[in-house]
Scaffold this motif. Structure first.
Motif, PDB file in Angstrom:
ATOM      1  N   LEU A  21      22.006  18.193 -43.437  1.00 36.93           N
ATOM      2  CA  LEU A  21      21.087  18.957 -44.432  1.00 36.93           C
ATOM      3  C   LEU A  21      20.921  20.412 -44.235  1.00 36.93           C
ATOM      4  N   VAL A  22      21.402  21.195 -45.174  1.00 38.35           N
ATOM      5  CA  VAL A  22      21.255  22.618 -45.098  1.00 38.35           C
ATOM      6  C   VAL A  22      20.373  23.319 -46.238  1.00 38.35           C
ATOM      7  N   ARG A  23      19.547  24.030 -45.956  1.00 39.27           N
ATOM      8  CA  ARG A  23      18.849  24.589 -47.199  1.00 39.27           C
ATOM      9  C   ARG A  23      19.539  26.209 -47.298  1.00 39.27           C
ATOM     10  N   ARG A  24      19.954  26.740 -48.547  1.00 38.25           N
ATOM     11  CA  ARG A  24      20.333  27.866 -48.803  1.00 38.25           C
ATOM     12  C   ARG A  24      19.531  28.193 -50.243  1.00 38.25           C
ATOM     13  N   GLY A  25      18.740  29.457 -50.085  1.00 36.15           N
ATOM     14  CA  GLY A  25      17.934  29.846 -51.225  1.00 36.15           C
ATOM     15  C   GLY A  25      17.213  28.640 -51.786  1.00 36.15           C
ATOM     16  N   ASP A  26      17.338  28.334 -53.124  1.00 36.45           N
ATOM     17  CA  ASP A  26      16.590  27.418 -53.744  1.00 36.45           C
ATOM     18  C   ASP A  26      17.347  26.073 -53.792  1.00 36.45           C
ATOM     19  N   GLU A  27      18.213  25.907 -52.835  1.00 39.29           N
ATOM     20  CA  GLU A  27      18.821  24.727 -53.038  1.00 39.29           C
ATOM     21  C   GLU A  27      19.045  23.850 -51.832  1.00 39.29           C
ATOM     22  N   LEU A  28      19.284  22.552 -51.766  1.00 37.97           N
ATOM     23  CA  LEU A  28      19.456  21.881 -50.808  1.00 37.97           C
ATOM     24  C   LEU A  28      20.866  21.463 -50.563  1.00 37.97           C
ATOM     25  N   PHE A  29      21.627  21.506 -49.555  1.00 35.06           N
ATOM     26  CA  PHE A  29      22.975  21.331 -49.415  1.00 35.06           C
ATOM     27  C   PHE A  29      23.053  19.805 -48.641  1.00 35.06           C
ATOM     28  N   LEU A  30      23.256  18.630 -49.180  1.00 34.51           N
ATOM     29  CA  LEU A  30      23.254  17.467 -48.176  1.00 34.51           C
ATOM     30  C   LEU A  30      24.282  16.602 -48.346  1.00 34.51           C
ATOM     31  N   THR A  31      24.781  16.387 -47.318  1.00 29.28           N
ATOM     32  CA  THR A  31      26.150  15.611 -46.867  1.00 29.28           C
ATOM     33  C   THR A  31      25.612  14.461 -46.221  1.00 29.28           C
ATOM     34  N   VAL A  32      26.100  13.192 -46.661  1.00 30.85           N
ATOM     35  CA  VAL A  32      26.035  11.868 -45.909  1.00 30.85           C
ATOM     36  C   VAL A  32      27.445  11.387 -46.047  1.00 30.85           C
ATOM     37  N   GLY A  33      28.090  11.254 -44.849  1.00 32.24           N
ATOM     38  CA  GLY A  33      29.225  10.706 -44.826  1.00 32.24           C
ATOM     39  C   GLY A  33      30.227  11.211 -45.484  1.00 32.24           C
ATOM     40  N   PRO A  34      31.152  10.633 -46.644  1.00 27.59           N
ATOM     41  CA  PRO A  34      31.792  11.374 -47.367  1.00 27.59           C
ATOM     42  C   PRO A  34      31.414  12.082 -48.716  1.00 27.59           C
ATOM     43  N   PHE A  35      30.078  11.861 -48.701  1.00 25.75           N
ATOM     44  CA  PHE A  35      29.475  12.262 -50.002  1.00 25.75           C
ATOM     45  C   PHE A  35      28.904  13.650 -49.806  1.00 25.75           C
ATOM     46  N   ARG A  36      28.595  14.420 -50.955  1.00 25.40           N
ATOM     47  CA  ARG A  36      27.995  15.790 -50.661  1.00 25.40           C
ATOM     48  C   ARG A  36      27.356  16.134 -52.033  1.00 25.40           C
ATOM     49  N   ARG A  37      26.050  16.470 -51.995  1.00 32.00           N
ATOM     50  CA  ARG A  37      25.593  16.874 -53.234  1.00 32.00           C
ATOM     51  C   ARG A  37      24.621  18.358 -52.907  1.00 32.00           C
ATOM     52  N   ILE A  38      24.592  18.923 -53.926  1.00 31.55           N
ATOM     53  CA  ILE A  38      23.846  20.209 -53.844  1.00 31.55           C
ATOM     54  C   ILE A  38      22.549  20.164 -54.919  1.00 31.55           C
ATOM     55  N   MET A  39      21.312  20.110 -54.395  1.00 30.67           N
ATOM     56  CA  MET A  39      20.244  19.738 -55.203  1.00 30.67           C
ATOM     57  C   MET A  39      19.239  20.825 -55.362  1.00 30.67           C
ATOM     58  N   PRO A  40      18.969  21.247 -56.617  1.00 22.93           N
ATOM     59  CA  PRO A  40      17.878  22.406 -56.717  1.00 22.93           C
ATOM     60  C   PRO A  40      16.496  21.995 -56.239  1.00 22.93           C
ATOM     61  N   LEU A  41      15.764  22.800 -55.691  1.00 21.54           N
ATOM     62  CA  LEU A  41      14.361  22.602 -55.263  1.00 21.54           C
ATOM     63  C   LEU A  41      13.710  22.836 -56.445  1.00 21.54           C
ATOM     64  N   GLU A  42      12.661  21.953 -56.256  1.00 27.22           N
ATOM     65  CA  GLU A  42      11.528  22.027 -57.408  1.00 27.22           C
ATOM     66  C   GLU A  42      10.827  23.287 -57.301  1.00 27.22           C
ATOM     67  N   SER A  43       9.916  23.915 -58.257  1.00 30.50           N
ATOM     68  CA  SER A  43       9.479  25.068 -58.247  1.00 30.50           C
ATOM     69  C   SER A  43       8.600  25.344 -56.972  1.00 30.50           C
ATOM     70  N   GLY A  44       7.523  24.218 -56.718  1.00 28.04           N
ATOM     71  CA  GLY A  44       6.676  24.295 -55.576  1.00 28.04           C
ATOM     72  C   GLY A  44       7.323  24.491 -54.218  1.00 28.04           C
ATOM     73  N   LEU A  45       8.472  23.751 -54.225  1.00 29.08           N
ATOM     74  CA  LEU A  45       9.264  23.787 -52.751  1.00 29.08           C
ATOM     75  C   LEU A  45      10.270  25.065 -52.544  1.00 29.08           C
ATOM     76  N   ARG A  46      10.225  25.703 -53.473  1.00 28.56           N
ATOM     77  CA  ARG A  46      10.900  27.045 -53.487  1.00 28.56           C
ATOM     78  C   ARG A  46      10.129  28.044 -52.604  1.00 28.56           C
ATOM     79  N   ARG A  47       9.085  27.833 -52.697  1.00 32.52           N
ATOM     80  CA  ARG A  47       7.886  28.650 -51.778  1.00 32.52           C
ATOM     81  C   ARG A  47       7.394  28.300 -50.548  1.00 32.52           C
ATOM     82  N   CYS A  48       8.301  27.224 -50.282  1.00 31.50           N
ATOM     83  CA  CYS A  48       8.137  26.799 -48.623  1.00 31.50           C
ATOM     84  C   CYS A  48       9.294  26.973 -47.912  1.00 31.50           C
ATOM     85  N   THR A  49       9.017  26.548 -46.454  1.00 28.16           N
ATOM     86  CA  THR A  49      10.072  26.600 -45.804  1.00 28.16           C
ATOM     87  C   THR A  49      10.369  25.350 -45.015  1.00 28.16           C
ATOM     88  N   VAL A  50      11.176  24.846 -44.771  1.00 29.13           N
ATOM     89  CA  VAL A  50      11.811  23.555 -44.081  1.00 29.13           C
ATOM     90  C   VAL A  50      11.011  23.477 -42.570  1.00 29.13           C
TER      91      VAL A  50
END
Length: 437
Positions: A383-412
């Protein structure tokens, strides 16, 4: 319109089950359109929707013709550049389809089917044969990925400066992108958006086909994670080529016993919302509508699942049982993730809303982003956060998911995979949240 996307491990009988599903629905009075990449034995060899039986039309996706048409159109659009470079155009007869052409042709056909361009009177059910399981998951994720690439490489807001393009070209000393490039990008984005809308619609489901056995178990266990990551909903797991329970031949009896053990585990592992439908082995490769009818066990009043078990049987039974679920109304499906304040109550909603709770070891205002990942292993999750997105890799699968507005103002502040659910903790960033006093 309901859409059923049929996939499974290679050689599991995807084409056959897709055709049997479509025929079963048509026999129950539903206007059905079947699309396959491979020809269906006994069906018309046509690339345009052609009647097969009452209520059933069939067409094969011609990826070669689509590739040639797209490349010829691209040559026409880029004629100025080709002439400048002294390039010679390709004729249709010398164009050979390249790898990846079949996937793009299928997406194009899905877009046309969603827009009602393939049939004049529309259809109640669209049944589509997808590539083998891993390739199918990549294909279904492709519209979202390609749209993200287009937005990054050719931002729509840049089109507003087209009046200044000649002046900017002189100042920069390099030619600016031509208007046709932006227009093509906008058109492709609209087409991809239509396919993405179809895939994400709550009336669209995936139908898995597998022949019970160890190899299929491993493939489906991995696929469950990919399906959950991309928010794809499985309506039915079709156990294909199931041998009869009582076989006189010792060798066949051993295979049948192995299948029954596998089916028992599938009943335990898959949630009740996923129907388990057993399709019998008819002793030969199905050819034509008469053989396909034999695969629909409910056509003779039978039901799916082991004796005495009705929890996993499709509503109405057989291959068409979940083909047209009246409870599935069209519209965008809920996101597969949800957000909560820890700890969430047992009845926490799973539709993206935020619930309240307290936990002493969490910073005040902590939010937890949750995503079910059944079958995922901790070592395979990255799992990696870049800007307003989460880059999630699970085994052979990968998805880049936009964060909701409230989470964009938070840190992991942490993440954990527990009981098949990925939980990512976010703490408000004081520099980005408005002060309350």
């Amino acid at each position: 319109m309901r859409t059923v996307l049929v996939t499974g491990p290679g050689g599991a009988g995807r084409t056959t089950v897709a055709a049997a599903t479509a025929l079963a629905a048509a026999r129950r009075g539903h206007r059905t359109l079947l699309l396959t990449a491979d020809p269906v034995p006994g069906f018309p060899r046509t690339t345009t929707p052609t009647p097969v039986t009452d209520n059933l039309r069939y067409a094969r996706v011609d990826s070669g013709a689509h590739f040639r048409a797209e490349l010829l159109a691209l040559q026409d659009q880029a004629s100025g550049v080709l002439d400048l470079l002294g390039g010679k155009r390709l004729d249709a007869e010398e164009i050979t389809e390249l790898p990846g052409g079949a996937q793009l042709a299928l997406l194009h056909t899905l877009r046309r089917a969603a827009a009602g361009e393939l049939t004049e009177d529309g259809q109640d059910l669209l049944v589509v044969e997808l590539p083998p399981l891993t390739d199918a998951l990549a294909l279904l994720a492709l519209p979202e990925q390609l749209r993200r690439y287009l937005r990054r490489l050719l931002p729509p807001e840049r089109q507003a400066a087209r009046a200044l393009r000649p002046m900017l070209a002189q100042l920069a000393g390099v030619p600016m992108p031509a208007q046709w490039l932006y227009e093509t990008a906008a058109r492709r984005d609209a087409e991809l958006a239509a396919v993405q809308t179809l895939i994400e619609d709550r009336a669209t489901t995936v139908r898995l086909v597998a022949e019970p056995g160890p190899a299929a178990e491993d493939a489906l266990r991995t696929a469950r994670t990919g399906l959950a990551l991309h928010g794809l909903r499985v309506d039915t797991l079709v156990a294909n080529r199931v041998l009869p329970g009582h076989c006189g031949d010792p060798w066949l009896a051993t295979l049948a016993a192995q299948q029954r053990k596998c089916l028992s585990r599938w009943h335990e592992e898959w949630p009740p919302a996923t129907a388990l439908c057993e399709v019998p082995h008819i002793g030969r490769d199905p050819r034509g509508a008469d053989d396909l009818v034999l695969l629909d066990t409910a056509a003779d009043g039978d039901t799916s699942g082991p004796p005495g078990d009705r929890d996993h049987a499709p509503a109405g039974g057989g291959l068409a049982g979940t083909g047209l679920d009246p409870g599935r109304t069209p519209g965008r499906a809920d996101a597969p993730w949800w957000i909560e304040h820890p700890p969430a109550p047992d009845d926490a909603p799973r539709d993206g809303r935020i619930t309240t709770g307290t936990r002493p070891d969490e910073p005040e205002g902590t939010l937890v982003w949750n995503l079910p990942l059944p079958g995922a292993v901790k070592e395979d999750v990255h799992l990696v956060r870049r800007g307003d997105e989460l880059f999630l890799t699970v085994g052979p699968f990968r998805r880049i998911m936009p964060l909701e507005s409230g989470l964009r103002r938070c840190t992991v502040v942490g993440a954990a995979l527990t009981e098949g659910v990925l939980r990512v903790r976010f703490a408000p960033d004081p520099a980005l949240w408005p002060r309350t006093h």
